[in-house]
Design a protein around this motif. Structure first.
Motif, PDB file in Angstrom:
ATOM      1  N   SER A  96      -3.795  12.105  21.048  1.00 58.18           N
ATOM      2  CA  SER A  96      -4.759  12.474  22.088  1.00 58.18           C
ATOM      3  C   SER A  96      -5.899  11.458  22.157  1.00 58.18           C
ATOM      4  N   TRP A  97      -6.361  10.955  20.991  1.00 57.95           N
ATOM      5  CA  TRP A  97      -7.427   9.944  20.996  1.00 57.95           C
ATOM      6  C   TRP A  97      -6.951   8.672  21.703  1.00 57.95           C
ATOM      7  N   VAL A  98      -5.725   8.257  21.379  1.00 60.30           N
ATOM      8  CA  VAL A  98      -5.193   7.022  21.972  1.00 60.30           C
ATOM      9  C   VAL A  98      -5.143   7.150  23.490  1.00 60.30           C
ATOM     10  N   TYR A  99      -4.595   8.247  23.990  1.00 60.94           N
ATOM     11  CA  TYR A  99      -4.458   8.401  25.443  1.00 60.94           C
ATOM     12  C   TYR A  99      -5.805   8.570  26.141  1.00 60.94           C
ATOM     13  N   ARG A 100      -6.777   9.173  25.463  1.00 63.70           N
ATOM     14  CA  ARG A 100      -8.121   9.277  26.061  1.00 63.70           C
ATOM     15  C   ARG A 100      -8.768   7.904  26.219  1.00 63.70           C
TER      16      ARG A 100
END
Length: 155
Positions: A36-40
């Motif tokens: 989720s951090w990567v895609y944000r």
């Protein structure tokens, strides 16, 4: 024996012509990275790099592991390396240890290097300059090596 290429999101397997097995050295830096951090933090440009699956298919079918390694690409890698520079250090170590291709696996944090010789892969694993968890694996030539026959033949 045949091998398979994952297409789509990886859920569709395409059987390829016979290809040789190769080794994959997996290196875990010891910290997780949440998808989720990567895609944000991911900002893909409209003009995306075109990954030609037919080139990968040809490399696998010809057992051209060096050619396969030169085509490896992961859109998520730049944003991860910017935040976690140790990923680039691991990539550099794998390249210095003769990997034919090096890439971040998915959203991370594991990095892998591919080898066409099991002794080179084992030597690279032993000689990495870093206190990371690591293991050498080998690709499978058929699903029967991975799953018991009774599961494969389940109606």
């Amino acid at each position: 024996s045949p091998c398979a290429l994952g297409v789509g999101r990886g859920e569709q397997l395409e059987i390829l012509e016979p290809c040789s097995k190769f080794q994959v050295l997996l290196v875990f830096p010891g910290f997780p990275i949440t998808t989720s951090w990567v895609y944000r933090n991911l900002k893909l440009k409209l003009t995306k790099r075109e990954n030609n699956i037919s080139i990968l298919r040809k490399n696998l079918s010809l057992s051209d592991i060096a050619g396969l390694g030169s085509q490896l690409y992961n859109d998520l890698e730049p944003v991860v390396i910017q935040r976690f520079p140790e990923i680039q250090i691991i990539k550099g170590e794998l390249q210095a240890q003769g990997a034919l291709g090096v890439l971040l696996s998915g959203s991370g944090s594991t990095v892998y290097g591919i080898y066409n010789d099991s002794e080179k892969a084992k030597l690279a694993c032993a000689n990495l300059n870093g206190d990371w968890e690591r293991i050498v694996t080998e690709t499978i030539g058929s699903f029967s090596e991975f799953l018991p026959g009774e599961i494969l033949n389940y109606p």
